[in-house]
Design an enzyme around this catalytic site. Structure first.
Site, mmCIF file in Angstrom:
data_model
loop_
_atom_site.group_PDB
_atom_site.id
_atom_site.type_symbol
_atom_site.label_atom_id
_atom_site.label_comp_id
_atom_site.label_asym_id
_atom_site.label_seq_id
_atom_site.Cartn_x
_atom_site.Cartn_y
_atom_site.Cartn_z
ATOM 1 N N ARG A 282 11.613 15.720 20.306
ATOM 2 C CA ARG A 282 11.453 14.116 21.032
ATOM 3 C C ARG A 282 11.179 12.925 20.256
ATOM 4 O O ARG A 282 11.390 12.217 20.796
ATOM 5 C CB ARG A 282 9.727 14.392 20.608
ATOM 6 C CG ARG A 282 9.183 15.397 21.635
ATOM 7 C CD ARG A 282 7.099 15.817 21.586
ATOM 8 N NE ARG A 282 6.421 14.451 21.306
ATOM 9 C CZ ARG A 282 6.001 13.729 22.136
ATOM 10 N NH1 ARG A 282 5.929 14.657 22.994
ATOM 11 N NH2 ARG A 282 5.052 12.941 21.904
ATOM 12 N N ASP B 129 3.882 13.047 27.973
ATOM 13 C CA ASP B 129 3.583 11.419 27.495
ATOM 14 C C ASP B 129 2.730 10.986 28.382
ATOM 15 O O ASP B 129 2.870 11.490 29.767
ATOM 16 C CB ASP B 129 4.850 10.644 26.551
ATOM 17 C CG ASP B 129 4.919 11.606 25.321
ATOM 18 O OD1 ASP B 129 4.140 11.494 25.282
ATOM 19 O OD2 ASP B 129 6.358 10.919 25.186
ATOM 20 N N ARG C 128 -4.116 22.907 20.894
ATOM 21 C CA ARG C 128 -4.683 22.385 19.669
ATOM 22 C C ARG C 128 -5.732 21.568 19.777
ATOM 23 O O ARG C 128 -5.962 20.809 20.827
ATOM 24 C CB ARG C 128 -3.247 21.957 19.019
ATOM 25 C CG ARG C 128 -2.278 22.515 18.625
ATOM 26 C CD ARG C 128 -2.808 23.407 17.386
ATOM 27 N NE ARG C 128 -3.210 23.044 15.978
ATOM 28 C CZ ARG C 128 -3.775 23.598 15.208
ATOM 29 N NH1 ARG C 128 -4.428 24.647 15.298
ATOM 30 N NH2 ARG C 128 -3.828 22.670 14.050
HETATM 31 N N1 UDP Z 1 7.012 14.930 13.297
HETATM 32 C C1 UDP Z 1 7.394 15.449 11.473
HETATM 33 N N2 UDP Z 1 6.741 14.132 11.108
HETATM 34 C C2 UDP Z 1 6.035 13.457 10.796
HETATM 35 C C3 UDP Z 1 6.385 12.931 12.642
HETATM 36 C C4 UDP Z 1 6.126 13.831 13.178
HETATM 37 O O1 UDP Z 1 7.518 16.331 11.309
HETATM 38 O O2 UDP Z 1 5.332 12.456 9.977
HETATM 39 C C5 UDP Z 1 7.021 15.963 14.562
HETATM 40 C C6 UDP Z 1 6.161 16.893 14.080
HETATM 41 O O3 UDP Z 1 6.904 18.012 14.800
HETATM 42 C C7 UDP Z 1 5.323 16.796 15.394
HETATM 43 C C8 UDP Z 1 6.733 16.209 16.355
HETATM 44 O O4 UDP Z 1 7.257 15.585 15.400
HETATM 45 O O5 UDP Z 1 4.582 17.578 16.538
HETATM 46 C C9 UDP Z 1 5.946 15.050 17.280
HETATM 47 O O6 UDP Z 1 5.323 13.891 16.651
HETATM 48 P P1 UDP Z 1 4.848 12.949 17.444
HETATM 49 O O7 UDP Z 1 4.444 11.811 17.184
HETATM 50 O O8 UDP Z 1 5.579 12.359 19.047
HETATM 51 O O9 UDP Z 1 2.776 13.009 18.076
HETATM 52 P P2 UDP Z 1 2.001 12.811 18.953
HETATM 53 O O10 UDP Z 1 2.546 11.425 19.122
HETATM 54 O O11 UDP Z 1 1.699 13.636 20.359
HETATM 55 O O12 UDP Z 1 1.404 14.045 18.534
#
Ligand code: UDP
Length: 372
Positions: free
Chosen positions: A173, A351, A250
């Site tokens: 992503r 999303d 989660r």
């Molecule tokens: N992720 C990470 N480090 C970060 C931000 C994101 O490893 O600092 C990875 C993590 O595995 C996460 C995924 O990227 O589950 C997707 O992040 P996103 O920000 O898209 O998640 P959301 O905003 O949907 O919670």
């Protein structure tokens, strides 16, 4: 039998609201139900100290789908916010997503060629050819240093399981780019709606009857007699009373605080990527709208295990759950008068833009025409 409504729509979130809006435009009568005491599901925003707070976590609208972008712009104007989160790893600050600023800070490299060489050497040392899980995928994309400092701890906190047991698509992503560009998303269109997401949903729901504080699942039989068709946007496994066992989700918990300072962290989103800090990120809501209020509101975000009865935020889309979902989906196909949709109804890590696109697709299937 005389039905009072054409549609009973379960869930006043984005999917339900888009469907209700489109059905109403086509002269259908809709009843929208929600368990909560407010509309807008997890995109709900509320004002605290004059600051719009994303109660269920930060939502930044981004899409490359022109149709979806034009569609949401019918309901709100969007500001020019660009998401550029910062990662805090034990006091070291790195720009996200992974880009030349991150690589420079991590290794002192200046050029893309140097950064690529550094990553290539780490991939080779790790011996990864075909990434089979999130850990291998992450290393294959950005090397071991970035994996260890910026991905491993954060991801394991967020998903509550080792990276080796998570599917690789989750990390895909995030963009990886060899330019000095901190925009978190690759999408063509991005912004935060002026007036907030709740106002968008309220506009979409105009013309529908809305009943809040109603748990459809407790009165399924009754509502089956109220509407000709049901649009169900809750958890698909809950609809079937978890007959094959629950899917995994989660949960997220927020600790929101008003602080007597105009600027707490200098950015809307700061991720805490080490394993020890108990929260995954801190959101300072005013920065989504360039707020100049005297105070500020922050939310610390804690990822949490989920059990039946809790709010479900993220589907855990690993192989085991996917197989289980397919069994529920087969049952859903047997429910001829019920349409399942949205992140929980389809058990997909959607999303907001995808939720709108899917709802508009469902509208086309239902009414057999282009959107009005
Ligand atoms: N992720 C990470 N480090 C970060 C931000 C994101 O490893 O600092 C990875 C993590 O595995 C996460 C995924 O990227 O589950 C997707 O992040 P996103 O920000 O898209 O998640 P959301 O905003 O949907 O919670």
């Amino acid at each position: 039998m005389i039905f009072m409504y054409d549609y009973v729509i379960v869930g006043a979130g984005l999917y339900g609201a888009v469907f209700a809006h489109e059905a109403t435009k086509r002269g259908k009568k809709c009843l929208v139900l929600d368990r909560r005491d407010h509309v807008a599901g997890n995109i709900y925003t509320e004002e605290i100290e004059g600051i719009r707070v994303h109660r269920y976590g930060a939502h930044i609208f981004h899409t490359s789908d022109k149709t979806v972008w034009e569609y949401v712009n019918r309901f709100a104007n969007f500001n020019h916010y660009i998401n550029a989160p910062v990662a805090n790893y034990k006091g070291e600050l790195y720009n996200l997503p992974f880009n030349m600023n991150t690589f420079n800070r991590m290794w002192g490299v200046i050029t893309p060629t140097e950064a690529q060489a550094k990553i290539a050497a780490q991939i080779e040392a790790a011996g990864i050819t075909e990434p089979a899980n999130l850990e291998e995928q992450a290393i294959a994309l950005v090397g071991t240093d970035i994996y260890e400092k910026l991905i491993k701890g954060y991801t394991e906190k967020q998903w509550g399981r080792p990276c080796r047991e998570l599917p690789s698509f989750i990390i895909r992503r995030l963009p990886v780019r060899f330019v000095y560009d901190n925009n978190y998303f690759n999408d063509r269109y991005q912004g935060i709606p002026e007036g907030g997401y709740t106002a968008i949903v309220e506009k979409m729901l105009e013309g529908s009857d809305v009943c809040l504080g109603v748990d459809f699942l407790l009165e399924k039989e009754k509502y089956a007699k109220v509407g000709k068709r049901v649009v169900f946007t809750g958890c698909i496994d809950a609809y079937f009373d978890y007959c094959y066992g629950p899917l995994q989700y989660r949960n997220v918990r927020f600790e929101t605080e008003v602080l007597d300072t105009p600027n707490y962290q200098g950015n809307a989103v700061i991720n805490y990527t080490d394993r020890e800090t108990p929260y995954t990120r801190v959101i300072e809501h005013k920065h989504f709208e360039f707020g100049t209020q005297k105070k500020t509101v922050i939310s610390r975000e804690y990822s949490a295990d989920w059990k039946v009865g809790d709010e479900a935020y993220y589907p855990v889309n690993n192989e085991e759950n996917q197989q289980l979902y397919l069994r529920y989906k087969a049952l859903a196909e047997g429910e001829k008068n019920v349409l399942f949709g949205g992140r929980l109804g389809e058990y997909k890590y959607y999303d907001m833009d995808k939720v709108i696109a899917c709802a508009l697709d469902a509208v086309k299937r239902e009414f057999g025409e282009e959107c009005l």
